[in-house]
Structure formats: structure tokens, C-alpha cells
Design a protein around this motif. Structure first.
Motif, mmCIF file in Angstrom:
data_model
loop_
_atom_site.group_PDB
_atom_site.id
_atom_site.type_symbol
_atom_site.label_atom_id
_atom_site.label_comp_id
_atom_site.label_asym_id
_atom_site.label_seq_id
_atom_site.Cartn_x
_atom_site.Cartn_y
_atom_site.Cartn_z
ATOM 1 N N GLY A 1 0.831 -1.191 0.000
ATOM 2 C CA GLY A 1 0.000 0.000 0.000
ATOM 3 C C GLY A 1 0.865 1.239 0.000
ATOM 4 N N GLY A 2 0.652 2.130 0.968
ATOM 5 C CA GLY A 2 1.452 3.347 1.058
ATOM 6 C C GLY A 2 2.707 3.198 1.883
ATOM 7 N N LEU A 3 3.003 2.001 2.367
ATOM 8 C CA LEU A 3 4.181 1.781 3.200
ATOM 9 C C LEU A 3 5.356 1.269 2.366
ATOM 10 C CD1 LEU A 3 2.608 0.000 6.306
ATOM 11 C CD2 LEU A 3 3.177 2.418 6.067
ATOM 12 N N THR A 4 6.525 1.800 2.650
ATOM 13 C CA THR A 4 7.754 1.327 2.016
ATOM 14 C C THR A 4 8.786 1.045 3.095
ATOM 15 O OG1 THR A 4 7.363 2.627 0.006
ATOM 16 C CG2 THR A 4 9.607 1.845 0.395
ATOM 17 N N VAL A 5 9.251 -0.200 3.141
ATOM 18 C CA VAL A 5 10.308 -0.601 4.072
ATOM 19 C C VAL A 5 11.619 -0.611 3.293
ATOM 20 C CG1 VAL A 5 11.172 -2.396 5.613
ATOM 21 C CG2 VAL A 5 8.696 -1.989 5.415
ATOM 22 N N LYS B 1 24.216 -14.877 21.072
ATOM 23 C CA LYS B 1 22.883 -15.451 21.247
ATOM 24 C C LYS B 1 21.784 -14.508 20.775
ATOM 25 C CE LYS B 1 24.373 -19.255 23.033
ATOM 26 N NZ LYS B 1 24.276 -20.506 22.234
ATOM 27 N N SER B 2 22.153 -13.308 20.362
ATOM 28 C CA SER B 2 21.173 -12.358 19.861
ATOM 29 C C SER B 2 21.847 -11.418 18.875
ATOM 30 C CB SER B 2 20.533 -11.571 21.005
ATOM 31 O OG SER B 2 21.526 -10.835 21.694
ATOM 32 N N ALA B 3 21.029 -10.712 18.101
ATOM 33 C CA ALA B 3 21.555 -9.786 17.100
ATOM 34 C C ALA B 3 20.550 -8.663 16.899
ATOM 35 C CB ALA B 3 21.808 -10.506 15.779
ATOM 36 N N ALA B 4 21.043 -7.525 16.442
ATOM 37 C CA ALA B 4 20.183 -6.365 16.216
ATOM 38 C C ALA B 4 19.939 -6.160 14.731
ATOM 39 C CB ALA B 4 20.819 -5.115 16.821
ATOM 40 N N GLY B 5 18.682 -5.814 14.396
ATOM 41 C CA GLY B 5 18.304 -5.542 13.016
ATOM 42 C C GLY B 5 17.733 -4.141 12.885
ATOM 43 N N TYR B 6 17.893 -3.560 11.695
ATOM 44 C CA TYR B 6 17.481 -2.181 11.460
ATOM 45 C C TYR B 6 16.846 -2.044 10.082
ATOM 46 C CZ TYR B 6 21.068 -1.814 15.087
ATOM 47 O OH TYR B 6 21.813 -2.005 16.216
ATOM 48 N N PHE B 7 16.093 -0.969 9.897
ATOM 49 C CA PHE B 7 15.520 -0.610 8.606
ATOM 50 C C PHE B 7 14.870 0.752 8.754
ATOM 51 C CE2 PHE B 7 12.451 -3.190 10.938
ATOM 52 C CZ PHE B 7 11.311 -2.388 10.939
ATOM 53 N N SER B 8 14.403 1.318 7.641
ATOM 54 C CA SER B 8 13.570 2.514 7.713
ATOM 55 C C SER B 8 12.248 2.193 7.043
ATOM 56 C CB SER B 8 14.243 3.714 7.031
ATOM 57 O OG SER B 8 14.375 3.492 5.638
ATOM 58 N N VAL B 9 11.187 2.867 7.477
ATOM 59 C CA VAL B 9 9.864 2.654 6.894
ATOM 60 C C VAL B 9 9.200 4.004 6.687
ATOM 61 C CG1 VAL B 9 8.859 2.262 9.184
ATOM 62 C CG2 VAL B 9 7.620 1.504 7.150
ATOM 63 N N THR B 10 8.605 4.187 5.518
ATOM 64 C CA THR B 10 7.934 5.437 5.157
ATOM 65 C C THR B 10 6.461 5.179 4.928
ATOM 66 O OG1 THR B 10 9.935 6.317 4.110
ATOM 67 C CG2 THR B 10 7.834 7.325 3.485
#
Length: 214
Positions: A33-37, A50-59
């Protein structure tokens, strides 16, 4: 004529090489729809993490507000925020969601909002990928793919947009976090609420650089 043919051949070789290498550097986008990741990525982890961090931007380019409420993945992923209390102790807490007002962009970045992947049974190696679903309140689930990158390769990936906490997301990200080493630190002065004991996050902040995925 021979020189011209040689130049054409050289140009074709360069074009083919670019076509091979550019996709790996491209910032992948996933839309609903109107969302962009934009460009979901994970920082490569040491072998013992045992863990990890993830990132992104969303408009949110749509006319109505939406809300990122969860992430579905294996290993399990959860939305977290980093904050610092009055005593200067950094904590990372699970949050219920991230608000997305119409026309706004939210960026998940180190020292702020992030996805915490927990219960790793093997490390995230450079070049590997992880399929996941970002679940939005109105848009529903959006299929994305996280790409594992080295810390050095992530510096210029995410555009300089407002941090999530400045765009209506749950929690507050303050300037007091300057000097903190990011989600990868499990050392003195940081705690992680809601994370199983021994699951301290690893954001490739150790000197060890994971090998690329085979």
C-alpha cells in the motif's frame, strides 16, 4: 575497426560486471500500500552470540496513520528501544509498537529503536539473509528480507531521517545515549529488560569480524 570492436567488448565487460555487483549493494525496498520498508539489515555477529540487532527505515506515504506492531521471524524477533535513565544506565526494553503518521519516515538505528533477534543457534554471517514479516496494524504482514552486513558496510546505508523516538514511536531516545556503544554491548552499565539471561545482544561490537557466509 579492430580498436572500435575492442572498445565495444571492453564496455560490454564493464557493464556485465556492474550488473553482477550492483544488486548486492542496492538498498532493497519492500512495499505494501502506502508503506515502504527500506533496506532491512542485520549486523553480523560473533560465533558465540545469542542475539543480534536488526534495522531498517519505513515510510508511510498513505493518507492514514499505521502502526508496526510485531515482527515474525525465526529466530524470534521483537521490537526494542534503547534508553538511558537518570543515572546514565542504558537499558533496552521491548515495545508494543511503532507509530507511523501519514507522510512520515521512521528509522530504526543503533542506539535507538531496533529489532532484537533472540535465541540464535548459529551466528549471522556476512552475506546471509533472513526472511521475516513486519506486521502492521492496518497494512497487515509485509514480507521482507534482512541482509547480514559488517558494521563497516552499514554506516551509510540508512538515510539520515528522524530517529523513531522523534516520530511518535514508543519510548524516548535522548542525547544522553551519546557515548554508548550500541546494542552490541553487554558490558557494565547496560541492561536488557525482558531478555532471557545469557541472551545479551550482539551487534558485532567485539573485535572479532565474522567470516562471510559460504
Amino acid at each position: 575497426m579492430k580498436l572500435r570492436h575492442a572498445l565495444f567488448a571492453l564496455a560490454a565487460t564493464v557493464a556485465a560486471s556492474a550488473a553482477t555487483t550492483l544488486p548486492a549493494m542496492a538498498q532493497e525496498e519492500f512495499t505494501a500500500g502506502g508503506l515502504t520498508v527500506n533496506h532491512p539489515y542485520i549486523v553480523a555477529t560473533p560465533r558465540t552470540a545469542k542475539s543480534a540487532a536488526g534495522y531498517f527505515s519505513v515510510t508511510n506515504a498513505g493518507p492514514a496513520a499505521d502502526r508496526l506492531i510485531s515482527i515474525e521471524s525465526d529466530p524470534r524477533g521483537a521490537l526494542h528501544e534503547t534508553s538511558t535513565d537518570a543515572n546514565g544506565v542504558a537499558k533496552m526494553n521491548e515495545v508494543e509498537g511503532i507509530e507511523l503518521a501519514p507522510g512520515e519516515s521512521v528509522t530504526l538505528r543503533p542506539r535507538g529503536m531496533h529489532v532484537m533477534f533472540m535465541g540464535l543457534t548459529e551466528p549471522f554471517l556476512i552475506g546471509a539473509t533472513l526472511p521475516a514479516k513486519l506486521v502492521f496494524e492496518k497494512a497487515g504482514p509485509v514480507d521482507v528480507t534482512f541482509t547480514v552486513q559488517s558494521r563497516a558496510d552499514t554506516a551509510s546505508i540508512i538515510p539520515a531521517e528522524k530517529p523513531a523516538a522523534e516520530t511518535g514511536a514508543a519510548g524516548q531516545e535522548g542525547a544522553a545515549q551519546e557515548g554508548m556503544s550500541g546494542e552490541g554491548m553487554s558490558g557494565e552499565g547496560m541492561s536488557h529488560e525482558g531478555m532471557p539471561q545469557g541472551d545479551a545482544p550482539a551487534d558485532a561490537s567485539t573485535p572479532e569480524e565474522p567470516a562471510p557466509a559460504q
